[in-house]
Design a protein around this motif. Structure first.
Motif, PDB file in Angstrom:
ATOM      1  N   ASN A   1       0.668  -1.225  -0.265  1.00  0.00           N
ATOM      2  CA  ASN A   1      -0.130  -0.101   0.261  1.00  0.00           C
ATOM      3  C   ASN A   1       1.520   1.696  -0.241  1.00  0.00           C
ATOM      4  O   ASN A   1       1.854   0.922   0.433  1.00  0.00           O
ATOM      5  N   GLY A   2       0.618   1.919  -0.254  1.00  0.00           N
ATOM      6  CA  GLY A   2       1.108   3.307  -0.954  1.00  0.00           C
ATOM      7  C   GLY A   2      -0.170   4.551  -0.956  1.00  0.00           C
ATOM      8  O   GLY A   2      -1.416   4.317  -1.395  1.00  0.00           O
ATOM      9  N   SER A   3       1.290   5.829  -1.309  1.00  0.00           N
ATOM     10  CA  SER A   3       0.125   7.101  -1.318  1.00  0.00           C
ATOM     11  C   SER A   3       0.550   8.399  -3.066  1.00  0.00           C
ATOM     12  O   SER A   3       2.125   8.090  -2.230  1.00  0.00           O
ATOM     13  N   LEU A   4       0.033   8.570  -2.917  1.00  0.00           N
ATOM     14  CA  LEU A   4       0.214   9.517  -4.104  1.00  0.00           C
ATOM     15  C   LEU A   4       1.801  10.810  -3.912  1.00  0.00           C
ATOM     16  O   LEU A   4       0.834  11.418  -2.398  1.00  0.00           O
ATOM     17  N   ASP A   5       2.046  10.868  -3.982  1.00  0.00           N
ATOM     18  CA  ASP A   5       3.262  12.078  -3.816  1.00  0.00           C
ATOM     19  C   ASP A   5       2.424  12.891  -4.711  1.00  0.00           C
ATOM     20  O   ASP A   5       1.841  13.427  -5.575  1.00  0.00           O
ATOM     21  N   SER A   6       3.629  14.162  -4.300  1.00  0.00           N
ATOM     22  CA  SER A   6       3.011  15.327  -4.631  1.00  0.00           C
ATOM     23  C   SER A   6       3.451  15.501  -6.636  1.00  0.00           C
ATOM     24  O   SER A   6       2.863  16.720  -7.036  1.00  0.00           O
ATOM     25  N   ASN A   7       3.965  14.755  -6.910  1.00  0.00           N
ATOM     26  CA  ASN A   7       4.368  14.648  -8.463  1.00  0.00           C
ATOM     27  C   ASN A   7       3.450  13.411  -8.952  1.00  0.00           C
ATOM     28  O   ASN A   7       3.202  12.581 -10.660  1.00  0.00           O
ATOM     29  N   GLY A   8       2.925  12.757  -8.311  1.00  0.00           N
ATOM     30  CA  GLY A   8       1.225  11.778  -8.575  1.00  0.00           C
ATOM     31  C   GLY A   8       2.435  10.745  -9.025  1.00  0.00           C
ATOM     32  O   GLY A   8       1.382   9.558  -9.022  1.00  0.00           O
ATOM     33  N   PHE A   9       3.067  10.000  -7.915  1.00  0.00           N
ATOM     34  CA  PHE A   9       3.837   9.310  -8.277  1.00  0.00           C
ATOM     35  C   PHE A   9       3.670   8.551  -6.874  1.00  0.00           C
ATOM     36  O   PHE A   9       3.679   8.719  -5.869  1.00  0.00           O
ATOM     37  N   ALA A  10       3.818   6.960  -7.231  1.00  0.00           N
ATOM     38  CA  ALA A  10       3.514   6.266  -5.819  1.00  0.00           C
ATOM     39  C   ALA A  10       4.570   5.813  -5.961  1.00  0.00           C
ATOM     40  O   ALA A  10       4.709   4.502  -7.105  1.00  0.00           O
ATOM     41  N   ASP A  11       5.287   4.801  -5.455  1.00  0.00           N
ATOM     42  CA  ASP A  11       6.587   3.555  -5.153  1.00  0.00           C
ATOM     43  C   ASP A  11       6.253   3.178  -4.265  1.00  0.00           C
ATOM     44  O   ASP A  11       6.548   2.854  -3.463  1.00  0.00           O
ATOM     45  N   PHE A  12       6.871   1.448  -4.712  1.00  0.00           N
ATOM     46  CA  PHE A  12       6.683   0.568  -4.409  1.00  0.00           C
ATOM     47  C   PHE A  12       8.154  -0.173  -4.167  1.00  0.00           C
ATOM     48  O   PHE A  12       8.791  -0.316  -5.296  1.00  0.00           O
ATOM     49  N   ALA A  13       9.418  -1.172  -2.972  1.00  0.00           N
ATOM     50  CA  ALA A  13      10.330  -1.120  -3.147  1.00  0.00           C
ATOM     51  C   ALA A  13      10.185  -2.485  -3.910  1.00  0.00           C
ATOM     52  O   ALA A  13       8.865  -3.332  -3.312  1.00  0.00           O
ATOM     53  N   SER A  14      11.107  -2.990  -3.501  1.00  0.00           N
ATOM     54  CA  SER A  14      11.714  -4.417  -4.930  1.00  0.00           C
ATOM     55  C   SER A  14       9.948  -5.236  -4.100  1.00  0.00           C
ATOM     56  O   SER A  14      10.171  -6.396  -4.772  1.00  0.00           O
ATOM     57  N   GLY A  15      10.808  -5.408  -2.708  1.00  0.00           N
ATOM     58  CA  GLY A  15       9.865  -7.218  -2.007  1.00  0.00           C
ATOM     59  C   GLY A  15       7.927  -6.488  -2.535  1.00  0.00           C
ATOM     60  O   GLY A  15       7.852  -7.804  -1.885  1.00  0.00           O
ATOM     61  N   LYS A  16       7.751  -5.574  -2.283  1.00  0.00           N
ATOM     62  CA  LYS A  16       6.998  -5.310  -3.455  1.00  0.00           C
ATOM     63  C   LYS A  16       6.222  -6.323  -4.393  1.00  0.00           C
ATOM     64  O   LYS A  16       4.992  -7.197  -4.550  1.00  0.00           O
ATOM     65  N   ALA A  17       6.983  -6.436  -5.337  1.00  0.00           N
ATOM     66  CA  ALA A  17       6.783  -7.376  -6.416  1.00  0.00           C
ATOM     67  C   ALA A  17       8.033  -8.666  -6.931  1.00  0.00           C
ATOM     68  O   ALA A  17       8.945  -7.945  -7.292  1.00  0.00           O
ATOM     69  N   ALA A  18       8.041  -9.174  -5.632  1.00  0.00           N
ATOM     70  CA  ALA A  18       9.481 -10.441  -5.643  1.00  0.00           C
ATOM     71  C   ALA A  18       9.609 -11.418  -6.532  1.00  0.00           C
ATOM     72  O   ALA A  18      10.850 -12.121  -6.082  1.00  0.00           O
ATOM     73  N   ALA A  19       8.324 -11.043  -7.583  1.00  0.00           N
ATOM     74  CA  ALA A  19       8.378 -12.525  -8.225  1.00  0.00           C
ATOM     75  C   ALA A  19       7.692 -12.624  -9.593  1.00  0.00           C
ATOM     76  O   ALA A  19       7.273 -11.196  -9.964  1.00  0.00           O
ATOM     77  N   ASP A  20       7.870 -12.884 -10.942  1.00  0.00           N
ATOM     78  CA  ASP A  20       7.149 -12.722 -12.189  1.00  0.00           C
ATOM     79  C   ASP A  20       6.008 -13.002 -12.167  1.00  0.00           C
ATOM     80  O   ASP A  20       5.318 -13.520 -11.170  1.00  0.00           O
ATOM     81  N   GLY A  21       4.846 -12.257 -12.425  1.00  0.00           N
ATOM     82  CA  GLY A  21       3.713 -12.526 -12.417  1.00  0.00           C
ATOM     83  C   GLY A  21       2.866 -11.045 -13.310  1.00  0.00           C
ATOM     84  O   GLY A  21       3.667 -10.688 -13.955  1.00  0.00           O
ATOM     85  N   VAL A  22       1.642 -11.160 -12.310  1.00  0.00           N
ATOM     86  CA  VAL A  22       0.687 -10.385 -13.642  1.00  0.00           C
ATOM     87  C   VAL A  22       0.212  -9.136 -12.347  1.00  0.00           C
ATOM     88  O   VAL A  22      -0.091  -9.907 -11.424  1.00  0.00           O
ATOM     89  N   TYR A  23       0.903  -7.967 -12.357  1.00  0.00           N
ATOM     90  CA  TYR A  23       0.484  -7.068 -11.269  1.00  0.00           C
ATOM     91  C   TYR A  23      -0.727  -6.279 -11.963  1.00  0.00           C
ATOM     92  O   TYR A  23      -0.419  -5.505 -12.641  1.00  0.00           O
TER      93      TYR A  23
END
Length: 351
Positions: free
Chosen positions: A188-210
């Motif tokens: 889970n994240g939230s939008l910053d002042s530039n309209g982005f939300a960043d997730f660290a490597s561990g949040k997508a740790a394997a092949d798949g459809v996100y």
């Protein structure tokens, strides 16, 4: 149901009805469901008013159900001010009406919600020539095993450098599709002042459809519904091993011969030889051919010799870089580099 706030304006000193008018603020750059202020004047004072809409000029007007019945009335001089949510359609027209009059139409152009999922390398590979440093991005949807990355959700950027409005602090969920086609939350994240939300490597740790899901937005009286991104196909891949032992085997006035060693690497699909020039940059997966001398597909053996005869001139210095490339279009993180000097042209014999 839209959140409604009625704001009455003091009557004019004359008590006469104002000319019919309609202002909508903000009048652009909003998503469907954001709260707007409708203000203006319509007919005599102290009358009930409501909204009507139509899809295009010339079409019949229809009452907006959420605005009937509402405790909206004009002030003694016919003026009004109230809030209502923006429609989520383009080119739709709204107007304010009473039993005896109507305002001019206001044409809406709502913004469509967007959520683009990207992979960003934390420490992208950089190639170096004197005075040059060029990043080599990965193909879309790939990260390299063992190299840090992050998943970025972009809600504002679109073609022609146009920007969509930012809903600062809006919640964003990163989800992974399950075998039963359901979606499991990975972060889970939230939008910053530039309209982005960043997730660290561990949040997508394997092949798949996100996918990224923008959550309902209800601050400031807005009522913007949740929005999912398109499915994002993500894979973690290996980077190919670089060649070793690059040397200049021979030069003539019109050719340069290079030699290198190929390590055993099942991940290697091709070798790319690049010849640098003043102001030149290095190849990437997106634009390899512009600077490539020659791609060598599926080279075999251990020792490889390559002869460059493409426009070579006498008494010139040429810079070379040799990359390995995987079938996914991932370049070796570093290239072997060398400079070659061709001999001077021979002088003609004197008589």
């Amino acid at each position: 149901m839209g959140l409604i706030v009625a704001l009455f304006v003091a009557p004019s000193s004359t008590g006469a009805a104002a000319r019919a008018s309609l202002d909508v603020t903000p009048d652009h750059g909003v998503y469907g469901g954001q709260r707007l202020t409708f203000s203006g004047a319509v007919g005599p004072g102290n009358q009930a008013i409501w909204l009507q809409r139509r899809g295009e000029s010339g079409a019949a007007w229809a009452d907006v159900p959420d605005s009937i019945p509402k405790p909206w009335t004009t002030g003694p001089d016919g003026r009004f001010s109230f809030t209502f949510h923006a429609p989520a359609m383009n080119a739709v027209q709204f107007r304010v009406v009473s039993r005896t009059a109507e305002t001019p139409a206001h044409v809406f152009s709502a913004e469509h919600q967007d959520a683009d999922v990207l992979v960003r390398e934390k420490n992208p590979a950089s190639v170096q020539w004197p005075g040059e440093a060029v990043l080599e991005p990965l193909p879309r949807g790939l990260a390299v095993d063992g190299e840090p990355y992050e998943i970025r959700v972009d809600t504002v950027n679109r073609a022609n450098d146009d920007k969509k409005p930012v809903l600062l602090g809006r919640g964003v969920r990163l989800e992974l599709r399950q075998p039963d086609s359901s979606w499991a939350v990975q972060g889970n994240g939230s939008l910053d002042s530039n309209g982005f939300a960043d997730f660290a490597s561990g949040k997508a740790a394997a092949d798949g459809v996100y996918r990224a899901v923008l959550e309902d937005w209800t601050k400031y009286g807005d009522n913007v519904g949740w929005f999912p991104s398109l499915p994002f196909y993500f894979r973690i891949v290996d980077r190919p091993l670089t060649v070793t032992g690059l040397t200049v085997a021979a030069t003539t006035q019109s050719s340069v011969t290079l030699r290198w060693t190929l390590p055993a690497d099942p991940n290697r699909h091709s070798v790319v030889v690049v010849r640098g020039s003043a102001g030149g940059v290095e190849p990437t997966w997106a634009t390899p051919k512009r600077f490539v001398v020659e791609p060598i597909e599926k080279p075999s053996g251990t020792l490889y010799t390559y002869k460059d005869t493409n426009g070579i001139l006498a008494n010139r210095s040429y810079r070379y870089a040799v990359y390995t490339v995987s079938a996914d279009g991932v370049y070796s993180r570093l290239a072997e580099r060398i400079t070659a000097q061709t001999p001077q042209a021979k002088q003609g014999a004197r008589r």
